[in-house]
Design a protein around this motif. Structure first.
Motif, mmCIF file in Angstrom:
data_model
loop_
_atom_site.group_PDB
_atom_site.id
_atom_site.type_symbol
_atom_site.label_atom_id
_atom_site.label_comp_id
_atom_site.label_asym_id
_atom_site.label_seq_id
_atom_site.Cartn_x
_atom_site.Cartn_y
_atom_site.Cartn_z
ATOM 1 N N VAL A 217 49.286 -32.277 36.264
ATOM 2 C CA VAL A 217 48.308 -33.220 36.814
ATOM 3 C C VAL A 217 46.931 -32.557 36.798
ATOM 4 O O VAL A 217 46.788 -31.375 37.127
ATOM 5 C CB VAL A 217 48.685 -33.679 38.236
ATOM 6 N N ASP B 142 46.218 -37.794 34.064
ATOM 7 C CA ASP B 142 44.967 -37.866 34.823
ATOM 8 C C ASP B 142 45.294 -38.171 36.279
ATOM 9 O O ASP B 142 46.404 -38.603 36.617
ATOM 10 C CB ASP B 142 44.032 -38.921 34.236
ATOM 11 N N SER B 143 44.333 -37.936 37.161
ATOM 12 C CA SER B 143 44.545 -38.167 38.591
ATOM 13 C C SER B 143 43.202 -38.345 39.273
ATOM 14 O O SER B 143 42.149 -38.251 38.637
ATOM 15 C CB SER B 143 45.294 -36.982 39.216
ATOM 16 N N LYS B 144 43.243 -38.566 40.587
ATOM 17 C CA LYS B 144 42.000 -38.645 41.364
ATOM 18 C C LYS B 144 41.395 -37.269 41.592
ATOM 19 O O LYS B 144 40.229 -37.150 41.931
ATOM 20 C CB LYS B 144 42.277 -39.314 42.712
ATOM 21 N N GLU C 36 45.046 -35.034 45.477
ATOM 22 C CA GLU C 36 46.187 -35.805 44.975
ATOM 23 C C GLU C 36 47.130 -34.912 44.175
ATOM 24 O O GLU C 36 48.352 -35.061 44.245
ATOM 25 C CB GLU C 36 45.703 -36.965 44.105
ATOM 26 N N ASN C 37 46.562 -33.958 43.429
ATOM 27 C CA ASN C 37 47.389 -33.067 42.617
ATOM 28 C C ASN C 37 48.350 -32.244 43.469
ATOM 29 O O ASN C 37 49.486 -31.988 43.068
ATOM 30 C CB ASN C 37 46.499 -32.122 41.787
ATOM 31 N N ARG D 128 51.209 -34.540 44.363
ATOM 32 C CA ARG D 128 52.060 -34.854 43.213
ATOM 33 C C ARG D 128 52.824 -33.626 42.735
ATOM 34 O O ARG D 128 53.972 -33.718 42.299
ATOM 35 C CB ARG D 128 51.216 -35.461 42.088
ATOM 36 N N SER E 76 40.667 -37.091 46.209
ATOM 37 C CA SER E 76 40.124 -36.231 45.158
ATOM 38 C C SER E 76 39.619 -34.918 45.732
ATOM 39 O O SER E 76 39.278 -34.811 46.911
ATOM 40 C CB SER E 76 38.977 -36.935 44.423
#
Length: 358
Positions: free
Chosen positions: A30, A61-63, A67-68, A71, A148
């Motif tokens: 991510v 992709d991510s915010k 968030e990573n 996840r 983010s």
């Protein structure tokens, strides 16, 4: 009949063996927005490191960093993540303060290695009277999407500089692109805060006319707000050469460190695959620096000491340290090798520079 059976068996194996040969490990990493630097770093890792290690690494992709972390902890298949140092520290701080959910999320996560510094851009309209970062107090800010790393960085840095949180009415949680629209078209915010390693695609794609609409605020080293911000962040420079189409001068700003992160896996197959990834990272590191995003040139293949609560992933750490030691020994041996005899006389310039003796 026996010949037919043998032929049938050979035909079966001809179809079956390629299927086994093509079996590769499927992992995910991510990153961040599609216009940011993280996703390009992820693609470089997939091409130059994961692929030679027999891993098909899907780049998601991510915010962003916050968030990573979530996840990385809970999403199936996600084995790697790119995370900002202040986001990782924020989860540790929350856990230390007694937040059990934060502790459950962050404690099993492990670092692979530090990467590079990400620049923080404070973007204002070109006609704004603001010139310096410490002048943003009380202004309407685009602080990045909820979840983010940019949103957390905006909040943390503002709190450090001004000793108070961003007023809720002054914060809009927008993507980088939406923040620039809100800044220049809708004019509903005064500053767009963007975190991205230079050169960032968002800014490299801009035309020379961009300078008529936006500018980047400067860091004033003498401001007391800057002194307070240095508790967590570090001064950096946005180089004009990174955005030569529209930026005309270097701009001092803040920076935050990026890390490559994984989980404390114990399953033997996963340990083996990630150890292979570490082996490939060491073996192909030069290719990353030569062919990947320019930010790779700032990355050093090293594992520096970590702060309290930060830990490397032991199987990968062991392999990387052994590889780093091997490279260091090789460089040392090469530097201590006796000089080769010269087959030509010294030039006058070599004599003057003490590079050669007659």
């Amino acid at each position: 009949m026996r010949i037919k059976s043998i032929l049938a068996g050979l035909l079966f194996m001809a179809f079956l063996l390629p299927a086994f040969a093509q079996t590769r490990t499927q992992y995910k990493i991510v990153t961040a927005s599609k216009s940011g630097t993280y996703i390009q770093i992820g693609r470089d890792l997939a091409k130059w490191i994961a692929d030679p290690a027999g891993i098909d690494l899907e780049v998601l992709d991510s915010k962003g960093s916050a968030e990573n972390v979530q996840r990385m902890r809970f999403e199936p298949g996600v084995k790697l993540a790119l995370v900002q140092s202040d986001v990782f520290q924020a989860f540790l701080d929350e856990a230390k303060a007694g937040n059990s959910e934060a502790g459950n999320i962050i404690r099993p996560l492990r670092l692979i290695m530090p990467l590079y510094d990400e620049e923080i851009y404070f973007v204002a309209r070109a006609d704004s009277p603001l010139e310096f970062i410490h002048e943003i107090k009380g202004k309407k800010l685009g602080v990045g999407p909820i979840g983010s790393g940019t949103a957390l960085t905006s909040r943390t840095l503002y709190q450090l500089m001004f000793g108070e949180p961003i007023p809720a009415a002054n914060a809009q949680f927008l993507s980088n692109e939406d923040a620039l629209v809100a800044l220049t078209v809708d004019k509903t915010i005064d500053i767009a805060i963007i975190v991205a390693g230079q050169p960032a695609k968002l800014f490299t794609d801009m035309q020379p006319e961009a300078r008529n609409y936006i500018k980047i605020l400067k860091l004033d080293e003498k401001a007391p707000e800057t002194t307070r911000g240095k508790k967590t962040y570090f001064p950096a420079t946005i180089r004009a050469s990174s955005y030569s189409s529209w930026l005309t001068a270097d701009i001092p700003t803040w920076t935050v460190k990026a890390y490559l992160v994984t989980y404390d896996y114990g399953l033997q197959s996963t340990v083996g695959n990630l150890t292979q990834f570490a082996e490939s990272l060491c073996a192909n590191f030069d290719k990353l620096q030569a062919n990947g995003h320019p930010k790779w040139k700032q990355v050093r293949l090293e594992l520096p000491p970590l702060g309290q609560g930060w830990r490397y992933y032991p199987p990968m750490e062991k392999r990387l340290r052994a590889c780093i030691a091997g490279k260091t020994a090789a460089v040392s041996a090469a530097s201590s090798a006796p000089p080769q005899p010269r087959n030509r006389p010294c030039t006058e310039q070599e004599v003057v520079l003490a590079l050669c003796k007659r």
